[in-house]
Design an enzyme around this catalytic site. Structure first.
Site, PDB file in Angstrom:
ATOM      1  N   GLU A  13       8.679   6.114   6.304  1.00  0.00           N
ATOM      2  CA  GLU A  13       7.442   6.591   5.666  1.00  0.00           C
ATOM      3  C   GLU A  13       6.690   7.532   6.608  1.00  0.00           C
ATOM      4  O   GLU A  13       6.082   8.508   6.173  1.00  0.00           O
ATOM      5  CB  GLU A  13       6.555   5.396   5.282  1.00  0.00           C
ATOM      6  N   ASN A  69      -1.026   4.709   9.578  1.00  0.00           N
ATOM      7  CA  ASN A  69      -0.850   3.835   8.418  1.00  0.00           C
ATOM      8  C   ASN A  69      -1.671   2.578   8.730  1.00  0.00           C
ATOM      9  O   ASN A  69      -1.216   1.694   9.459  1.00  0.00           O
ATOM     10  CB  ASN A  69       0.647   3.531   8.270  1.00  0.00           C
ATOM     11  N   ARG A 129      -1.498   7.680   5.665  1.00  0.00           N
ATOM     12  CA  ARG A 129      -1.026   7.045   4.429  1.00  0.00           C
ATOM     13  C   ARG A 129      -2.250   6.502   3.697  1.00  0.00           C
ATOM     14  O   ARG A 129      -3.021   5.726   4.277  1.00  0.00           O
ATOM     15  CB  ARG A 129      -0.064   5.915   4.747  1.00  0.00           C
ATOM     16  N   ARG A 183       3.283 -12.256  -1.878  1.00  0.00           N
ATOM     17  CA  ARG A 183       2.745 -11.920  -3.208  1.00  0.00           C
ATOM     18  C   ARG A 183       3.676 -12.432  -4.298  1.00  0.00           C
ATOM     19  O   ARG A 183       4.896 -12.426  -4.129  1.00  0.00           O
ATOM     20  CB  ARG A 183       2.589 -10.396  -3.349  1.00  0.00           C
ATOM     21  N   HIS A 241       4.680   2.365  -2.896  1.00  0.00           N
ATOM     22  CA  HIS A 241       5.846   2.645  -2.026  1.00  0.00           C
ATOM     23  C   HIS A 241       6.388   4.053  -2.246  1.00  0.00           C
ATOM     24  O   HIS A 241       7.559   4.334  -1.981  1.00  0.00           O
ATOM     25  CB  HIS A 241       6.992   1.620  -2.256  1.00  0.00           C
TER      26      HIS A 241
END
Ligand code: AMP
Length: 397
Positions: free
Chosen positions: A380, A9, A94, A242, A182
């Site tokens: 993940e 990732n 990913r 963000r 996500h």
């Protein structure tokens, strides 16, 4: 099928990785997890065994100029010595954006790589890093099978009304629409929920992935029907740095009144806003919870307000709600944040069991609560490993 799988990732300054052992059709088992951080400044690698013991740690002196290639070469060499006699049979990556065409994990070849390159304008801050890592592994080990797993894929089946912007149609045809992100986390959580609580998994659930990046996903019967992130991972909730949803008019104001370039606005909204921008203290929830600065309290208040407000929108998309699931760094660990979100969702019939919440139990709502509230740790990497095993396995048959 037996062997070891590596998951990658890759971000701009870090590469998260894990090694999984695969034995037949059982779930891949993680044997090591690690991270290379500080790429471009002071690179540092650490890998731990499943029991938390440190397997290796390395700092690169004068490593500020080293590229992803150098680290991945070193990492692959280290993996070879740590797969317990197993053969490394593949790498699962990913990849943030699959666009409209990639809605399932895919074996990577030259054509796929070219098509993923073409999606970089849709995720310019994220996509290039994943592709960089894939190319570095191909250069180091050309015959090693690689699989791309997409963060957008889980949302692919959303109804058109959830993905469409009210913009001229030609833009939608060009790919300007809501995708959602996500997805690997939500797919993993949906799978765990189906194991833990099948009746709830069959119902209407809002999953809250609250980490440095944060979003909500409305799931019905384990499928995504709406989500708060849109065309980019900037949309929706307030995050660590963000801004989440803002009036697009703010962007024109910043450009005209402050003379900011597109790059400067992008930097402001992605890297200087959110919890960091509002608190002026930190992007890290732990630091804000520990802080006495009133601006930290205001930032946390806005964070939970925005979660509740966006949850209301997703309840409308779902036509009601049976469950809420918290996951990721904040969702799994920040008792205080979960309590405040649940208090704001009281109007839906959410009743928090305060002690269960404090103890970090899997179910944190009371038996009387009309909405079941659960905490499910996400993984993940495990989701990537499952997909990589399936794709590598089917190619081998
Ligand atoms: P993630 O991106 O999923 O790794 O989540 C990172 C976020 O989780 C950061 O804001 C951390 O401060 C937050 N976090 C991790 N552990 C805790 C904790 N024990 N309490 C509060 N926040 C936490």
């Amino acid at each position: 099928m037996a062997g070891a799988l590596l998951t990658l990732n890759a971000g701009s300054s870090s590469i998260k990785f894990a090694i999984f052992q695969v034995e037949g059709s059982g779930d891949p088992q993680a044997v090591a997890r690690g991270k290379i951080e500080g790429i471009g400044t002071a690179p540092h690698l650490i890998a731990r065994a499943a029991n938390g013991a440190v397997l290796t740690e390395k700092r690169w002196e004068d490593g500020a100029d080293l590229s992803h290639e150098a680290f991945l070469g070193d990492l692959l060499d280290w993996v070879d010595t740590h797969v317990d006699g197993d053969r490394l049979i593949g790498v699962g990556n990913r990849v943030v954006h699959g666009g409209r065409d990639f809605f399932a994990p895919v074996a990577i070849d030259d054509t796929v790589l070219d098509r993923l390159d073409a999606l970089c304008p849709l995720a310019p801050l994220h996509q290039p890093h994943s592709l960089h890592a894939i190319r570095a592994v191909r250069a180091a080990r050309p015959s090693l099978r690689q699989v791309a797993c997409f963060d957008t894929a889980f949302h692919h089946e959303q109804p058109a009304v959830a993905t469409r912007f009210a913009l001229p149609r030609a833009l939608e045809e060009e790919g300007v629409r809501r995708y959602g992100f996500h997805g690997l986390s939500y797919e993993y959580v949906a799978g765990r929920l189906a194991e833990l609580d099948p009746p709830l998994a069959a119902g209407r659930v809002i999953a809250a992935h609250l980490g440095n990046g944060a979003s909500l996903c409305a799931m019905h019967g384990g499928r995504s029907i709406d989500t708060t992130m849109g065309f980019t991972a900037l949309d929706g909730l307030m995050m660590g740095t963000r801004c989440g949803t803002i009036d697009p008019g703010v962007i024109f104001y910043l450009m005209r009144q402050h003379g900011l370039s597109a790059d400067a606005v992008e930097h402001l909204l992605y890297d200087r806003s959110g919890l960091l921008g509002v608190s002026g203290v930190s992007s890290d929830m732990r630091a804000l919870l520990d802080s006495d600065d009133p601006r930290s309290a205001e930032a946390i208040d806005l964070f939970t307000y925005r979660i509740a407000r966006e949850s209301g929108a997703l309840v409308a998309s779902l036509g009601g709600v049976d469950g809420v699931v918290f996951t990721a760094g904040i969702g799994e660990n920040a008792t205080e944040v979960r309590a405040r979100v649940c208090a704001r969702l009281g109007w839906l019939g959410v009743v928090l069991d305060e002690q269960a919440n404090e103890r970090g139990e899997p179910v944190i709502s009371t038996p009387e609560s009309r909405v079941t509230v659960r905490v499910i740790p996400t993984d993940e990497e495990a989701m990537i490993a499952i997909h990589a095993r399936d794709v590598v396995g089917s190619a081998a048959r």
